[in-house]
Design a protein around this motif. Structure first.
Motif, PDB file in Angstrom:
ATOM      1  N   GLY A 168     -11.694   7.658  14.580  1.00 23.88           N
ATOM      2  CA  GLY A 168     -13.064   7.417  14.992  1.00 23.88           C
ATOM      3  C   GLY A 168     -14.072   7.637  13.896  1.00 23.88           C
ATOM      4  N   LEU A 169     -13.618   8.204  12.763  1.00 21.15           N
ATOM      5  CA  LEU A 169     -14.505   8.482  11.643  1.00 21.15           C
ATOM      6  C   LEU A 169     -13.907   7.926  10.362  1.00 21.15           C
ATOM      7  CD1 LEU A 169     -15.285  12.234  12.464  1.00 21.15           C
ATOM      8  CD2 LEU A 169     -16.714  10.249  13.015  1.00 21.15           C
ATOM      9  N   LYS A 170     -14.734   7.784   9.348  1.00 21.65           N
ATOM     10  CA  LYS A 170     -14.254   7.366   8.035  1.00 21.65           C
ATOM     11  C   LYS A 170     -15.010   8.136   6.961  1.00 21.65           C
ATOM     12  CE  LYS A 170     -17.387   3.438   7.256  1.00 21.65           C
ATOM     13  NZ  LYS A 170     -17.458   2.015   6.863  1.00 21.65           N
ATOM     14  N   SER A 171     -14.422   8.199   5.777  1.00 14.78           N
ATOM     15  CA  SER A 171     -15.047   8.888   4.660  1.00 14.78           C
ATOM     16  C   SER A 171     -15.895   7.909   3.866  1.00 14.78           C
ATOM     17  CB  SER A 171     -13.966   9.507   3.755  1.00 14.78           C
ATOM     18  OG  SER A 171     -14.539  10.081   2.608  1.00 14.78           O
ATOM     19  N   GLN A 172     -17.135   8.305   3.557  1.00 10.34           N
ATOM     20  CA  GLN A 172     -18.049   7.443   2.802  1.00 10.34           C
ATOM     21  C   GLN A 172     -18.618   8.229   1.632  1.00 10.34           C
ATOM     22  OE1 GLN A 172     -20.844   4.597   4.794  1.00 10.34           O
ATOM     23  NE2 GLN A 172     -22.405   5.950   3.959  1.00 10.34           N
ATOM     24  N   ARG A 173     -18.489   7.659   0.413  1.00  8.43           N
ATOM     25  CA  ARG A 173     -18.952   8.356  -0.783  1.00  8.43           C
ATOM     26  C   ARG A 173     -20.473   8.467  -0.797  1.00  8.43           C
ATOM     27  NH1 ARG A 173     -15.969   6.199  -6.099  1.00  8.43           N
ATOM     28  NH2 ARG A 173     -17.521   7.664  -6.955  1.00  8.43           N
ATOM     29  N   LEU A 174     -20.946   9.633  -1.229  1.00  9.82           N
ATOM     30  CA  LEU A 174     -22.385   9.864  -1.294  1.00  9.82           C
ATOM     31  C   LEU A 174     -23.016   9.184  -2.499  1.00  9.82           C
ATOM     32  CD1 LEU A 174     -22.475  13.659  -0.372  1.00  9.82           C
ATOM     33  CD2 LEU A 174     -23.034  11.722   1.096  1.00  9.82           C
ATOM     34  N   ARG A 188     -19.313   7.477  11.204  1.00 12.59           N
ATOM     35  CA  ARG A 188     -18.603   6.874  12.327  1.00 12.59           C
ATOM     36  C   ARG A 188     -17.951   5.555  11.913  1.00 12.59           C
ATOM     37  NH1 ARG A 188     -23.372   8.140  16.778  1.00 12.59           N
ATOM     38  NH2 ARG A 188     -22.906  10.385  16.949  1.00 12.59           N
ATOM     39  N   HIS A 189     -16.698   5.401  12.305  1.00 15.24           N
ATOM     40  CA  HIS A 189     -15.968   4.165  12.016  1.00 15.24           C
ATOM     41  C   HIS A 189     -16.463   3.069  12.961  1.00 15.24           C
ATOM     42  CE1 HIS A 189     -12.666   1.363  11.470  1.00 15.24           C
ATOM     43  NE2 HIS A 189     -12.220   2.097  10.473  1.00 15.24           N
ATOM     44  N   PRO A 190     -16.884   1.934  12.442  1.00 17.46           N
ATOM     45  CA  PRO A 190     -17.497   0.913  13.303  1.00 17.46           C
ATOM     46  C   PRO A 190     -16.561   0.369  14.376  1.00 17.46           C
ATOM     47  CG  PRO A 190     -17.068   0.044  11.100  1.00 17.46           C
ATOM     48  CD  PRO A 190     -16.842   1.524  11.027  1.00 17.46           C
ATOM     49  N   VAL A 191     -15.258   0.370  14.122  1.00 16.97           N
ATOM     50  CA  VAL A 191     -14.302  -0.174  15.090  1.00 16.97           C
ATOM     51  C   VAL A 191     -13.726   0.925  15.978  1.00 16.97           C
ATOM     52  CG1 VAL A 191     -12.123  -1.426  15.356  1.00 16.97           C
ATOM     53  CG2 VAL A 191     -13.735  -2.089  13.542  1.00 16.97           C
ATOM     54  N   GLU A 192     -13.366   2.045  15.390  1.00 21.19           N
ATOM     55  CA  GLU A 192     -12.664   3.092  16.120  1.00 21.19           C
ATOM     56  C   GLU A 192     -13.584   4.000  16.939  1.00 21.19           C
ATOM     57  OE1 GLU A 192      -9.062   3.687  12.824  1.00 21.19           O
ATOM     58  OE2 GLU A 192     -10.565   5.247  13.140  1.00 21.19           O
ATOM     59  N   TYR A 193     -14.829   4.141  16.518  1.00 18.42           N
ATOM     60  CA  TYR A 193     -15.691   5.145  17.151  1.00 18.42           C
ATOM     61  C   TYR A 193     -15.863   4.948  18.664  1.00 18.42           C
ATOM     62  CZ  TYR A 193     -19.728   7.877  18.539  1.00 18.42           C
ATOM     63  OH  TYR A 193     -20.548   8.739  19.209  1.00 18.42           O
ATOM     64  N   PRO A 194     -16.144   3.754  19.179  1.00 21.60           N
ATOM     65  CA  PRO A 194     -16.309   3.633  20.640  1.00 21.60           C
ATOM     66  C   PRO A 194     -15.106   4.139  21.419  1.00 21.60           C
ATOM     67  CG  PRO A 194     -17.076   1.645  19.531  1.00 21.60           C
ATOM     68  CD  PRO A 194     -16.379   2.467  18.493  1.00 21.60           C
ATOM     69  N   THR A 195     -13.894   3.821  20.940  1.00 19.88           N
ATOM     70  CA  THR A 195     -12.694   4.310  21.615  1.00 19.88           C
ATOM     71  C   THR A 195     -12.587   5.825  21.501  1.00 19.88           C
ATOM     72  OG1 THR A 195     -11.537   2.249  21.112  1.00 19.88           O
ATOM     73  CG2 THR A 195     -10.182   4.139  21.717  1.00 19.88           C
ATOM     74  N   VAL A 284     -17.281  12.718  16.114  1.00 18.70           N
ATOM     75  CA  VAL A 284     -17.129  11.972  17.368  1.00 18.70           C
ATOM     76  C   VAL A 284     -17.783  12.748  18.503  1.00 18.70           C
ATOM     77  CG1 VAL A 284     -15.462  11.073  19.024  1.00 18.70           C
ATOM     78  CG2 VAL A 284     -15.024  10.847  16.577  1.00 18.70           C
ATOM     79  N   MET A 285     -17.641  14.087  18.484  1.00 15.33           N
ATOM     80  CA  MET A 285     -18.309  14.941  19.459  1.00 15.33           C
ATOM     81  C   MET A 285     -19.107  16.005  18.737  1.00 15.33           C
ATOM     82  SD  MET A 285     -14.882  16.418  21.334  1.00 15.33           S
ATOM     83  CE  MET A 285     -13.370  16.503  20.411  1.00 15.33           C
ATOM     84  N   THR A 286     -19.954  16.683  19.469  1.00 16.66           N
ATOM     85  CA  THR A 286     -20.729  17.776  18.895  1.00 16.66           C
ATOM     86  C   THR A 286     -19.843  19.018  18.794  1.00 16.66           C
ATOM     87  OG1 THR A 286     -21.492  18.630  21.023  1.00 16.66           O
ATOM     88  CG2 THR A 286     -22.786  16.853  20.002  1.00 16.66           C
ATOM     89  N   PRO A 287     -20.215  19.994  17.958  1.00 15.45           N
ATOM     90  CA  PRO A 287     -19.429  21.233  17.900  1.00 15.45           C
ATOM     91  C   PRO A 287     -19.311  21.918  19.252  1.00 15.45           C
ATOM     92  CG  PRO A 287     -20.891  21.100  16.009  1.00 15.45           C
ATOM     93  CD  PRO A 287     -21.255  19.958  16.908  1.00 15.45           C
TER      94      PRO A 287
END
Length: 539
Positions: A168-174, A188-195, A284-287
């Protein structure tokens, strides 16, 4: 690759090893070209080229190409094994290289390190092999130390430490335009996050991990590794701090079957210098949602064994079937003192049901009547506890904390995590003091300043965590426990798991008295004999 029929003395093999961070295919091709030229200049032919892309320093790593190259020499398929530089062969020091030299010397074969100008058949080169091998080992250690220091330095900054992000998440360089700055955060991963978000919502709603795994598989959603989801996979995904956008801590473990060491993520959250959990981007969720989900999962499972399981994996848990009646496992048979369980509309002796009359004559008691009697007596007993009696107050506080804790399981779990974090900070502070006072690892004025800075940071973490403990451990309100009507309302509002927990905390013994004869009409209220924990203060 060249193959020839010349005898072993006229043949040589080439061994090339690629460091995944430093070399590419072009580098290895260049190394091969240099070695081929050197071998042919001596009038020999290249029999085979071995290529490897694994670490040469980590203990337990399977090096199939390396083992095959050494085996070819020992089998006298070739007379020499050439490497571009000795550290391309091994970074584990002379203890490892020396074994290779001894085996080669025994059969008259040669190990050649081209750049180092070393030939194992030259007696004067043995000491040079030793020095070069130890230099390679020291370099590997230093690289490892620098890598760990670099990653540890980036953890408090909220940079993702590497590895695959949670589903549901992906790594993105700063800094995508700067190849030297590899800092990254989770998005958030554009494809996986909703699931993934629906997975979180289902868990928060109380749906089991097994049903969620079935839902994912039925919809054709596979894991990142292309496999079907399992209940354990869903639970592990929910537990990992990265799912909530938090930094996780890793631990070094050893595979008992292979001896290979590797780093494994834990469920522990990395704390910043201020003692609060380090964020690594979006989750994907809050702490807070993660804490609630973990509390729900823990309530449905039990740890197989303390410490390590048979598979040598710490923390492995197994699901347990929740009780469906109030007194199952709490009520005891009046004949054998064994457990009574629900059987339709009655509680019955488990020993008699499973092992027959040889184990116990057995007994039955109406389940609804028994539940009502025990509930009424428990509430009456609680409201008669004396708030001026220190022993009774301790009992009331225990009931209140557990009751309110189960109404807010995330608060309860956060309290547990905070206590564990305090133990970790104290341990790190003790190690820091040992390094400073005993080992002398902080020499000079700069070392003194660094020690004081680190100590101040750890002291700050401790202060923050202890303040949070005080906030989470505040005294519970006892008023609803002392008012019969409020207590009855709270009991009705509580779920079955909470009611059973309160009974197990407060009852020493709950015995069902057997019927005097068939058709005995003695009221159930006279066949239940509870012994409460307050009876112990008179002992």
């Amino acid at each position: 690759m060249t193959t020839t029929t010349a005898g072993p003395a006229g043949l040589a093999d080439i061994f090339l090893r690629r460091s995944t961070l430093m070399d590419d295919k072009a580098t290895l091709d260049a190394h091969e070209g240099v070695l081929r030229t050197a071998i042919e200049a001596e009038g020999k032919s290249v029999r085979k080229v071995w290529r490897e892309e694994v670490s040469a320093s980590k203990r337990g790593v399977k090096r199939e190409e390396f083992d095959a190259a050494i085996a070819a020499v020992l089998a006298r398929d070739t007379g020499e094994l050439w490497v571009y530089k000795l550290d391309r062969l091994s970074r584990r020091g002379m203890g490892h290289v020396g074994i290779v030299l001894d085996d080669f010397e025994r059969i008259g074969a040669a190990l050649r390190a081209h750049v180092d100008g070393l030939d194992s058949r030259n007696p004067n080169h043995r000491i040079i092999f030793a020095v070069a091998a130890e230099q390679a080992r020291s370099e590997a250690i230093n690289i490892g130390v620098r890598t760990r220091i670099g990653k540890e330095a980036h953890r408090p900054l909220g940079h993702w430490p590497g590895g695959p992000p949670p589903f549901g998440l992906k790594s993105q360089r700063l800094f995508p335009d700067d190849s030297r700055r590899r800092a990254a955060q989770l998005v958030r991963h554009p494809v996986e996050y909703p699931t993934a978000r629906e997975m979180a919502d289902r868990l928060l709603a109380g749906e089991s991990a097994l049903r969620i795994a079935g839902w994912l598989n039925a919809g054709g959603t596979l894991t990142r590794r292309g496999k079907l989801w399992r209940a354990s996979t869903v639970a592990a995904w929910a537990r990992t701090p990265g799912t909530a956008g938090l930094m996780h801590r890793k631990e070094r473990v050893e595979d008992p079957s292979t001896g290979r060491e590797y780093w494994r993520p834990t469920g522990d959250v990395v704390l910043g210098l201020d003692g609060t959990p380090v964020r690594v981007g979006e989750g994907v969720m809050t702490p807070e949602e993660r804490l609630r989900v973990v509390a729900i999962l823990n309530a449905r499972t039990r740890e197989l064994t303390p410490g390590f399981t048979n598979a040598q994996r710490p923390g492995k848990r197994r699901g347990v079937r929740p009780a469906e009646s109030l007194l199952t496992g709490i009520l005891r048979c009046g004949r054998c003192a064994g457990t009574m369980v629900s059987g339709g509309k009655q509680y019955r002796c488990l020993a008699r049901a499973e092992s027959g009359p040889g184990a116990c004559q057995g007994m039955y008691i109406d389940a609804d009547d028994a539940d009502s009697v025990v509930t009424e007596r428990w509430q009456t007993w609680v409201t008669t506890l004396d708030p001026d009696d220190p022993y009774d107050v301790d009992v009331l506080m225990k009931i209140a904390r557990e009751w309110y804790g189960h109404q807010d399981p995330s608060r309860r779990l956060r309290l547990h995590e905070t206590k564990a974090a305090i133990e970790g900070v104290i341990d790190r502070r003790d190690k820091l003091d040992t390094a400073y006072y005993v080992i002398g690892a902080f020499p000079g004025e700069d070392g003194e300043h660094r020690y004081q800075t680190l100590k101040a940071a750890l002291d700050g973490q401790l202060a923050t965590l202890r303040a949070e403990i005080d906030d989470l451990s505040h005294d519970a309100d006892l008023t609803p426990l002392l008012e019969p009507e409020e207590l009855a309302d709270a009991w009705r509002a509580a779920d079955l798991h909470t009611r059973r927990l309160l009974l197990t905390l407060t009852v020493v013994q709950l015995r069902a008295i057997p019927a005097k004869h068939r058709g005995d009409r003695t009221p159930v209220s006279e066949r239940i004999a509870p012994v409460w924990v307050t009876s112990q203060k008179h002992d």
